[in-house]
Design a protein around this motif. Structure first.
Motif, PDB file in Angstrom:
ATOM      1  N   ALA A 143       0.828  -1.201   0.000  1.00  0.00           N
ATOM      2  CA  ALA A 143       0.000   0.000   0.000  1.00  0.00           C
ATOM      3  C   ALA A 143       0.868   1.258   0.000  1.00  0.00           C
ATOM      4  CB  ALA A 143      -0.930  -0.001   1.204  1.00  0.00           C
ATOM      5  N   ARG A 144       1.908   1.287   0.820  1.00  0.00           N
ATOM      6  CA  ARG A 144       2.802   2.454   0.851  1.00  0.00           C
ATOM      7  C   ARG A 144       3.492   2.654  -0.499  1.00  0.00           C
ATOM      8  NH1 ARG A 144       3.457   4.660   5.794  1.00  0.00           N
ATOM      9  NH2 ARG A 144       3.175   3.344   7.636  1.00  0.00           N
ATOM     10  N   SER A 145       3.964   1.554  -1.051  1.00  0.00           N
ATOM     11  CA  SER A 145       4.652   1.650  -2.341  1.00  0.00           C
ATOM     12  C   SER A 145       3.702   2.144  -3.423  1.00  0.00           C
ATOM     13  CB  SER A 145       5.227   0.285  -2.733  1.00  0.00           C
ATOM     14  OG  SER A 145       6.166  -0.162  -1.778  1.00  0.00           O
ATOM     15  N   ARG A 146       2.488   1.638  -3.388  1.00  0.00           N
ATOM     16  CA  ARG A 146       1.515   2.026  -4.414  1.00  0.00           C
ATOM     17  C   ARG A 146       1.160   3.499  -4.308  1.00  0.00           C
ATOM     18  NH1 ARG A 146       0.753   1.023  -9.428  1.00  0.00           N
ATOM     19  NH2 ARG A 146      -1.424   1.151 -10.100  1.00  0.00           N
ATOM     20  N   LEU A 147       0.988   4.005  -3.090  1.00  0.00           N
ATOM     21  CA  LEU A 147       0.679   5.426  -2.930  1.00  0.00           C
ATOM     22  C   LEU A 147       1.830   6.301  -3.420  1.00  0.00           C
ATOM     23  CD1 LEU A 147      -1.061   5.542   0.571  1.00  0.00           C
ATOM     24  CD2 LEU A 147      -2.128   5.801  -1.671  1.00  0.00           C
ATOM     25  N   SER A 148       3.052   5.811  -3.247  1.00  0.00           N
ATOM     26  CA  SER A 148       4.219   6.583  -3.675  1.00  0.00           C
ATOM     27  C   SER A 148       4.426   6.548  -5.185  1.00  0.00           C
ATOM     28  CB  SER A 148       5.483   6.063  -2.990  1.00  0.00           C
ATOM     29  OG  SER A 148       5.376   6.160  -1.591  1.00  0.00           O
ATOM     30  N   LEU A 149       4.043   5.445  -5.810  1.00  0.00           N
ATOM     31  CA  LEU A 149       4.373   5.242  -7.223  1.00  0.00           C
ATOM     32  C   LEU A 149       3.179   5.355  -8.164  1.00  0.00           C
ATOM     33  CD1 LEU A 149       6.751   2.167  -6.774  1.00  0.00           C
ATOM     34  CD2 LEU A 149       7.409   4.558  -7.059  1.00  0.00           C
TER      35      LEU A 149
END
Length: 257
Positions: free
Chosen positions: A148-154
């Protein structure tokens, strides 16, 4: 009622909430070993034993050759370790049981030496399983949070899934152009489909990340994640239902920012 195993035999005892299948110990004077499963029945044991025997039988081939000739043996043997593991997986555990049992009669069967290191007390195994389940759940939660964190960042770089949306309204509010603010067109059906997926993904990922940030005491980060989500989710409703143009959607996003 007896259950056969090769030339030897199994036997079972039903008492209270558990079915006990007694295995005579190899050492004189020792309490017999039993297969125990809370709530188990004789028929269930017979079925599980049959399946486990099928799964644990392995073909063994041996050959010996010398100057006088040779001999070869091809047999099927039961791997006792696999058999015990299979029974454990089906809820049966091997342990000591007194030969006197007020809850019912016991049938001892001779000739079977139980595999070593298979018997696991039910309480110990239940505790170990609960701990393994807890660790597995924690690992899964941590993995979902990382994704989830990676997706929000990318997500702003995902031109494959949302490229057409970034052309009509920049992913980041600060990147919205004057041309996008003046766009009087409404979203096409394909753009609406993409926007719905975008909104769903933002809602799901932002909820996971914000909850984790709050749990760790980082309320500032949690509010920042929710603000970024709101800048997408709130204006998107008008764009999806056709009541808002792309230009109005982009202006709304800059105001929320």
């Amino acid at each position: 009622m007896l259950y056969g195993f090769e030339p030897n035999s199994f036997a079972a005892n039903l008492g209270g909430a558990a079915a006990l299948v007694v295995l005579t110990a190899a050492l004189t004077g020792c309490a017999p070993l039993v297969w125990t499963k809370p709530g188990g029945t004789q028929s269930e044991f017979a079925e599980d034993k049959y399946v486990c025997l099928q799964e644990s039988q392995q073909r063994q081939g041996r050959a010996q050759v010398n100057r006088f000739g040779g001999a070869a043996i091809d047999t099927v043997e039961t791997n006792s370790g696999l058999f015990g593991a299979c029974m454990n997986a089906r809820g049966w555990y091997l342990g000591q049981q007194s030969t006197s049992n007020a809850s019912g009669s016991l049938w001892n069967q001779p000739g079977w030496t139980p595999p070593t290191a298979i018997g696991v007390p039910a309480a110990e195994e239940a505790q170990r399983k609960a701990e393994a389940d807890r660790r597995r759940a924690a690992d899964q939660s941590e993995f979902k949070l990382t994704v989830a964190r990676s997706r929000l960042s990318l997500i702003c770089y995902d031109t494959i899934s949302y490229g057409p949306l970034w052309k009509k309204g920049a992913c980041k509010p600060e990147a919205i152009t004057p041309a996008q603010l003046g766009d009087h067109s409404t979203a096409t059906p394909e753009e609406i489909r993409m926007m719905r997926g975008y909104v769903m993904e933002m809602n799901t990922n932002a909820a996971l990340v914000a909850e984790a940030d709050r749990a760790s005491g980082n309320t500032f980060a949690a509010r920042a994640v929710e603000a970024a989500r709101d800048a997408v989710v709130f204006p998107a409703a008008g764009l999806i239902d056709g009541s808002m143009t792309w230009g109005a959607y982009n202006k709304a996003r800059t105001r929320i920012r």
